[in-house]
Design an enzyme around this catalytic site. Structure first.
Site, PDB file in Angstrom:
ATOM      1  N   ASP A  93       0.772  -1.219   0.046  1.00  0.00           N
ATOM      2  CA  ASP A  93       0.165  -0.030   0.131  1.00  0.00           C
ATOM      3  C   ASP A  93       0.770   1.178  -0.091  1.00  0.00           C
ATOM      4  O   ASP A  93       0.318   2.480  -0.179  1.00  0.00           O
ATOM      5  CB  ASP A  93      -1.004  -0.042   1.144  1.00  0.00           C
ATOM      6  N   SER A  94       2.206   1.039  -0.029  1.00  0.00           N
ATOM      7  CA  SER A  94       3.308   2.146  -0.228  1.00  0.00           C
ATOM      8  C   SER A  94       2.871   2.595  -1.728  1.00  0.00           C
ATOM      9  O   SER A  94       3.238   4.018  -1.759  1.00  0.00           O
ATOM     10  CB  SER A  94       4.709   1.607  -0.081  1.00  0.00           C
TER      11      SER A  94
ATOM     12  N   ASP B  38      -0.955  -6.331  -0.407  1.00  0.00           N
ATOM     13  CA  ASP B  38      -1.156  -5.693   0.709  1.00  0.00           C
ATOM     14  C   ASP B  38      -2.682  -5.057   1.126  1.00  0.00           C
ATOM     15  O   ASP B  38      -3.179  -4.467   0.307  1.00  0.00           O
ATOM     16  CB  ASP B  38      -0.166  -4.254   0.595  1.00  0.00           C
TER      17      ASP B  38
ATOM     18  N   LYS C 284      -0.786  -9.397   2.829  1.00  0.00           N
ATOM     19  CA  LYS C 284      -0.363  -8.898   4.111  1.00  0.00           C
ATOM     20  C   LYS C 284      -0.992  -8.017   4.761  1.00  0.00           C
ATOM     21  O   LYS C 284      -1.870  -7.078   3.934  1.00  0.00           O
ATOM     22  CB  LYS C 284       0.960  -8.392   3.841  1.00  0.00           C
TER      23      LYS C 284
ATOM     24  N   GLU D 211      -1.267  -5.552   8.612  1.00  0.00           N
ATOM     25  CA  GLU D 211      -0.423  -4.953   9.750  1.00  0.00           C
ATOM     26  C   GLU D 211      -1.142  -5.419  11.160  1.00  0.00           C
ATOM     27  O   GLU D 211      -2.188  -5.350  11.291  1.00  0.00           O
ATOM     28  CB  GLU D 211      -0.222  -3.383   9.400  1.00  0.00           C
TER      29      GLU D 211
ATOM     30  N   GLU E 243       9.541  -4.209  10.286  1.00  0.00           N
ATOM     31  CA  GLU E 243       9.741  -2.906   9.672  1.00  0.00           C
ATOM     32  C   GLU E 243      10.496  -1.815  10.791  1.00  0.00           C
ATOM     33  O   GLU E 243       9.677  -1.671  11.963  1.00  0.00           O
ATOM     34  CB  GLU E 243       8.769  -2.242   9.032  1.00  0.00           C
TER      35      GLU E 243
HETATM   36  O1  KIV Z   1       3.400  -1.216   1.650  1.00  0.00           O
HETATM   37  C1  KIV Z   1       4.589  -1.649   1.591  1.00  0.00           C
HETATM   38  O2  KIV Z   1       5.240  -1.321   0.652  1.00  0.00           O
HETATM   39  C2  KIV Z   1       5.035  -2.346   2.851  1.00  0.00           C
HETATM   40  C3  KIV Z   1       6.326  -2.691   2.820  1.00  0.00           C
HETATM   41  C4  KIV Z   1       7.283  -1.450   3.167  1.00  0.00           C
HETATM   42  C5  KIV Z   1       6.979  -3.987   3.538  1.00  0.00           C
HETATM   43  O3  KIV Z   1       4.270  -2.534   3.755  1.00  0.00           O
END
Ligand code: KIV
Length: 294
Positions: free
Chosen positions: A58-59, A97, A127, A129, A196
């Site tokens: 989600d970056s 994510d 993924k 959090e 992280e």
């Molecule tokens: O969103 C993302 O790119 C991430 C990574 C930095 C692990 O969660």
């Protein structure tokens, strides 16, 4: 007519990386290399380079869509980019994510949204959090047959709780909590865990404590694998570079120079050149000119 989305009809590569391969790599002591990806050409390059997994992070919100942080990212935005990455990938494990508010409201919604990553985004795992507060959700998603990667430490969807992008687990109490959370996530069924921006010796201790592989970002060399945001590594994201990033290229400058050269060529009428033209047969040209002259 088939209703199966075309992204899901491709034959997987023979050497396809799976979540099992992740575990085997840890057992063999082979480091796991993960990078983020958000589009087709980057996925092609990552896959052809031999990356183990592509995380559609989600970056995306920050490095591609220009948001201030990851909080505004939606499921639809994530799925749009997941599909592009899927089309460029044959071998790497694909991890989507889960964005803010796609898994925090209820277990049912979380399972449905995780399922969308597989059915509509072509991902093979998700993924999310958080620690002990996510155990029910993780158990339910894994129970639905969807592999889950956990994420502890600096979890960017909680920046408003942390007061910014700050390292986590630097006190004995928070480090102990993270050690406990890591074991709980493993017990709940996570196949892997991102750590992280946590102290390197804590990340190493967690990695030794778990049978599942840890993937570090700003967490030192003691993790079982590493992940970076591809735009940071390539020097494509200009706003800031976290301390833990190694820049392998300066593509922002490469792009800017290429754009400046193009603008100069257009303004100086040196582009397009003769070799870029297409021609028509002389006979047709002459008959056109003749017919216009009559
Ligand atoms: O969103 C993302 O790119 C991430 C990574 C930095 C692990 O969660």
């Amino acid at each position: 007519m088939s209703t199966i989305p075309p992204i899901l009809t491709k034959q997987p590569a023979l050497n396809k990386i799976t979540t099992h391969a992740f575990r085997q790599k840890k057992e063999r002591g082979e480091p796991i290399a993960v990078l983020t990806g958000y589009d087709y050409p980057t996925a092609l390059a990552l896959d052809q380079a031999g990356i183990d997994a592509i995380l559609v992070g989600d970056s995306l919100g920050m490095v591609v869509l220009g948001y201030e942080n990851t909080l505004p990212v939606t499921m639809d935005e994530m799925l749009h980019h997941c599909r592009a990455v899927r089309r460029g990938t044959k071998t790497a494990l694909l991890i989507g994510d889960m964005p803010f508010m796609s898994y925090q409201v209820s277990v049912e919604e979380a399972v449905l949204n995780a399922g969308r990553f597989l059915q509509q985004g072509g991902m093979e795992a998700v993924k999310l959090e958080g620690g002990r507060e996510r155990l029910d959700v993780i158990r339910a998603i894994v129970g639905a047959g969807i592999p889950v990667m956990g994420h502890l430490g600096l979890t960017p969807q909680s920046i408003n709780m942390f007061g910014g992008f700050r390292p986590q687990g630097r006190t004995a109490a928070t480090a102990e909590k993270m050690l406990e959370d890591a074991s709980l996530l493993e017990e709940a069924g996570c196949f892997s865990l991102v750590l992280e921006f946590v102290p390197a010796r804590l990340a190493e201790m967690i990695s030794k404590q778990l049978a599942i592989p840890t993937i570090g970002i700003g967490a030192g060399i003691g993790c079982d694998g590493q992940v970076l945001v591809t735009h940071d590594l390539l020097g494509l994201f200009d706003r800031f570079t976290p301390k833990f990033v190694r820049k392998y290229a300066d593509l922002h400058t490469v792009m800017e120079n290429a754009f400046k050269a193009y603008i100069a060529d257009v303004q100086g009428r040196t582009f397009p050149a003769l070799e870029h033209n297409i021609e028509m047969p002389d006979q047709d040209w002459e008959s056109l000119v003749q017919s216009l002259n009559h």
